[in-house]
Design an enzyme around this catalytic site. Sequence first.
Site, mmCIF file in Angstrom:
data_model
loop_
_atom_site.group_PDB
_atom_site.id
_atom_site.type_symbol
_atom_site.label_atom_id
_atom_site.label_comp_id
_atom_site.label_asym_id
_atom_site.label_seq_id
_atom_site.Cartn_x
_atom_site.Cartn_y
_atom_site.Cartn_z
ATOM 1 N N SER A 155 0.829 -1.252 0.061
ATOM 2 C CA SER A 155 0.016 0.044 -0.054
ATOM 3 C C SER A 155 0.860 1.329 0.051
ATOM 4 O O SER A 155 0.321 2.268 -0.141
ATOM 5 C CB SER A 155 -0.983 0.013 1.122
ATOM 6 N N HIS A 170 1.077 4.420 6.791
ATOM 7 C CA HIS A 170 0.471 5.037 5.825
ATOM 8 C C HIS A 170 0.820 6.727 6.079
ATOM 9 O O HIS A 170 1.209 6.937 7.151
ATOM 10 C CB HIS A 170 -0.948 4.969 5.585
ATOM 11 N N ASP A 214 -8.024 6.114 4.455
ATOM 12 C CA ASP A 214 -8.236 5.045 5.310
ATOM 13 C C ASP A 214 -9.338 4.863 6.321
ATOM 14 O O ASP A 214 -9.459 4.293 7.076
ATOM 15 C CB ASP A 214 -6.811 5.119 6.350
#
Length: 175
Positions: free
Chosen positions: A51, A91, A118
């Site tokens: 990701s 992230h 998210d």
Amino acid sequence: MFAELRRMNTRQVALQVLNILTIVSTALMIWKGLAISLNTESPIVVVLSGSMRPGFDRGDLLILSLPQNDPIEVNDICVFKLPGRDVPIVHRVIKLHDDAITGKQFLLTKGDNNTRDDRGLYDYKQMWINREHIVGKVKGFVPYIGMLTILMNDYPWLKFALLGVIGLFVLVHRE
């Protein structure tokens, strides 16, 4: 292998056990020392998904830090852990929101390789995470060194095979 152990006297077996305990305790002391000096419960994590590509690949080892007075800003890459989930997430912070009433800072994150933010990962109806969720900010990384960890999690029998090979190596090459 067991014949080698039977040939060893009690003192030699105790010495081998002490050597193993020394290695384990040294690793734990290094881990705890890093955790204290970098002010985070988990100073090193492994990237488990794609990701964050192209910045980080699966298997990259991340070094984290979370200084008390270091604010979290947009574009910081953070590792956060959500309640009820065992695996931390790596992230980027894409938006900040400061609550004037509580004084808390709220964050919205997104993986660089993901099309959406998210909010789908957060708890039901949760729109933001806050600083309490943050494990650390990424300060550096070592590419692909964590692949061994991923392989051992994907194939649990590999842990025992690796331990067996190390055990055989120690028995064969002992003085």
